[in-house]
Design an enzyme around this catalytic site. Sequence first.
Site, short mmCIF file in Angstrom:
data_model
loop_
_atom_site.label_atom_id
_atom_site.label_comp_id
_atom_site.label_asym_id
_atom_site.label_seq_id
_atom_site.Cartn_x
_atom_site.Cartn_y
_atom_site.Cartn_z
N CYS A 116 0.83 -1.24 -0.08
CA CYS A 116 0.05 -0.01 0.01
C CYS A 116 0.79 1.11 -0.02
O CYS A 116 0.31 2.55 0.06
CB CYS A 116 -0.96 0.07 1.25
SG CYS A 116 -2.27 -1.25 1.04
N HIS A 256 -3.52 7.38 2.72
CA HIS A 256 -3.92 5.95 2.22
C HIS A 256 -5.33 5.70 2.71
O HIS A 256 -5.38 5.85 4.02
CB HIS A 256 -2.84 4.79 2.59
CG HIS A 256 -3.26 3.34 2.16
ND1 HIS A 256 -3.60 3.19 0.93
CD2 HIS A 256 -3.25 2.44 3.01
CE1 HIS A 256 -3.87 2.10 0.88
NE2 HIS A 256 -3.71 1.34 2.14
N ASN A 286 -10.29 0.22 -0.11
CA ASN A 286 -9.03 0.28 -0.17
C ASN A 286 -8.45 -0.39 -1.62
O ASN A 286 -8.24 -1.43 -1.76
CB ASN A 286 -8.25 -0.72 1.09
CG ASN A 286 -6.74 -0.64 0.92
OD1 ASN A 286 -6.19 0.00 0.22
ND2 ASN A 286 -6.27 -1.26 2.01
C1 LIG Z 1 -9.89 -5.73 9.37
C2 LIG Z 1 -10.54 -4.93 10.20
C3 LIG Z 1 -11.63 -3.81 9.42
C4 LIG Z 1 -11.15 -5.63 11.30
O1 LIG Z 1 -11.72 -4.65 12.27
P1 LIG Z 1 -11.53 -5.04 13.74
O2 LIG Z 1 -12.41 -4.03 14.48
O3 LIG Z 1 -10.10 -5.01 13.93
O4 LIG Z 1 -12.17 -6.27 14.02
P2 LIG Z 1 -11.33 -7.61 14.54
O5 LIG Z 1 -10.64 -8.40 13.61
O6 LIG Z 1 -10.82 -7.44 15.95
O7 LIG Z 1 -12.84 -8.61 14.78
C5 LIG Z 1 -13.74 -8.32 15.55
C6 LIG Z 1 -14.95 -9.37 15.38
O8 LIG Z 1 -15.55 -9.19 14.07
C7 LIG Z 1 -15.71 -10.13 13.31
N1 LIG Z 1 -15.79 -9.77 12.05
C8 LIG Z 1 -14.58 -9.69 11.05
N2 LIG Z 1 -14.86 -9.27 9.97
C9 LIG Z 1 -16.23 -9.09 9.93
C10 LIG Z 1 -17.08 -8.46 8.91
N3 LIG Z 1 -16.95 -8.25 7.94
N4 LIG Z 1 -18.51 -8.55 9.18
C11 LIG Z 1 -18.89 -8.90 10.72
N5 LIG Z 1 -17.89 -9.25 11.50
C12 LIG Z 1 -16.79 -9.37 11.15
C13 LIG Z 1 -14.33 -11.07 13.69
O9 LIG Z 1 -14.65 -12.26 13.21
C14 LIG Z 1 -14.61 -10.90 14.98
O10 LIG Z 1 -15.42 -11.74 15.67
P3 LIG Z 1 -15.26 -12.31 17.01
O11 LIG Z 1 -15.05 -11.21 17.95
O12 LIG Z 1 -16.41 -13.05 17.25
O13 LIG Z 1 -13.97 -13.20 16.82
C15 LIG Z 1 -9.56 -3.81 11.06
O14 LIG Z 1 -8.69 -4.48 11.83
C16 LIG Z 1 -8.42 -3.48 9.99
O15 LIG Z 1 -8.83 -2.24 9.42
N6 LIG Z 1 -7.12 -3.56 10.19
C17 LIG Z 1 -6.18 -2.63 9.30
C18 LIG Z 1 -6.31 -3.03 7.72
C19 LIG Z 1 -5.31 -2.38 7.11
O16 LIG Z 1 -4.80 -1.03 7.38
N7 LIG Z 1 -4.47 -2.94 6.32
C20 LIG Z 1 -3.13 -2.54 5.65
C21 LIG Z 1 -3.54 -2.93 4.42
S1 LIG Z 1 -2.93 -1.58 3.77
#
Ligand SMILES: CC(C)(COP(=O)(O)OP(=O)(O)OC[C@H]1O[C@@H](n2cnc3c(N)ncnc32)[C@H](O)[C@@H]1OP(=O)(O)O)[C@@H](O)C(=O)NCCC(=O)NCCS
Length: 331
Positions: A116, A256, A286
């Site tokens: 990214c 980003h 993204n």
């Molecule tokens: C991926 C992302 C959106 C997930 O959000 P989060 O708040 O961290 O969520 P978590 O991974 O802690 O998951 C929380 C819960 O939601 C659930 N969950 C994950 N994706 C889900 C979705 N699309 N819909 C519903 N629930 C979801 C998980 O299974 C988890 O459930 P559990 O508590 O029962 O295990 C977030 O972590 C993120 O944006 N990460 C960085 C991404 C990034 O910057 N990437 C860089 C590439 S440039």
Amino acid sequence: MKQIHAAITAVGGYVPEYVLTNAELEKIVETTDEWIQSRTGIRERRILKGEGLGTSDMATEAVKELLQKKGLSPLDIDLVICATTTPDLQFPATANIISDKVGMKNAFGYDISAACSGFLFALTTGAQFIETGRYKKVLVIGGDKMSSILNYEDRATCIIFGDGCGCVLLEPDENGFGIIDSVLKSDGAGRAHLHQKAGGSAKPASIETVMNKEHYVYQEGQTVFKFAVKNMADVAAEIMERNGLTSESVTWLVPHQANKRIIDATRERMSLDPEKVMINIERFGNTTNGTLPLCLWEWEKKLKKGDNLVLAAFGGGFTWGATYIRWGYDS
Ligand SMILES: CC(C)(COP(=O)(O)OP(=O)(O)OC[C@H]1O[C@@H](n2cnc3c(N)ncnc32)[C@H](O)[C@@H]1OP(=O)(O)O)[C@@H](O)C(=O)NCCC(=O)NCCS
């Protein structure tokens, strides 16, 4: 002799027509529009449909738009740098495929792989060729067809990414406009948390790798989130400090677009008003290497000569960085 800076003198962009909404994703994986919007800020993203179409096809459209807007011939371009995580092929470079499709026969070209942060790294790389005085027209492209490496059974990743591509033209400027400074960083230890498991030389494609779904984005979301929040905000603050920029003198933050919460954290660290931040994540998700040039593309008409832009990115690798640009033209 006056110092030569590499100034952005034109912007192009392309997003595919097909809109993949949160409502449609609700039918594919166990998720809700409410969850996606509140956790990421994304409402919809674009998907490139059509057999045989790859990143180069979106880039070709973006580059043609740029050349047409600027009134340039493809033959005017000296160098093409393409930042992408989803090249058309392992080799040759997507930059070369784009050059062929557009007819940039006088240009040499190559790709940059920095996930990214790729566009930011490519921008700095392209700027060096201008600053030496050796080249006059460098095209820097950032784009990805993320849908080609997403597992649409994994709700934690398939909701985040979309397809799209943008590009900028770099030309020499001797009046203090252009790319002024960059802070670029990487830490390979971060690869454990965000990568594609197979398809490279360490683990070539096989029936097993396909069966095990190892050609898709693997991401430990929470860990990546924590690193992204800290590192993107840190470099944005560092570039401000080192160039004497204040929350008043920064005109735009171009972040980003990985997660609206990461963008907010960077903005808060810079003490910027929300109106100074370019955000299109709600419509495009993204697009990896596409996010920064697509922001510039959409905001181009609002940009004024002399505006101070801070671009900031974080991505797989880990890679991250910030660039300070003094904008060089009114549209
Ligand atoms: C991926 C992302 C959106 C997930 O959000 P989060 O708040 O961290 O969520 P978590 O991974 O802690 O998951 C929380 C819960 O939601 C659930 N969950 C994950 N994706 C889900 C979705 N699309 N819909 C519903 N629930 C979801 C998980 O299974 C988890 O459930 P559990 O508590 O029962 O295990 C977030 O972590 C993120 O944006 N990460 C960085 C991404 C990034 O910057 N990437 C860089 C590439 S440039």
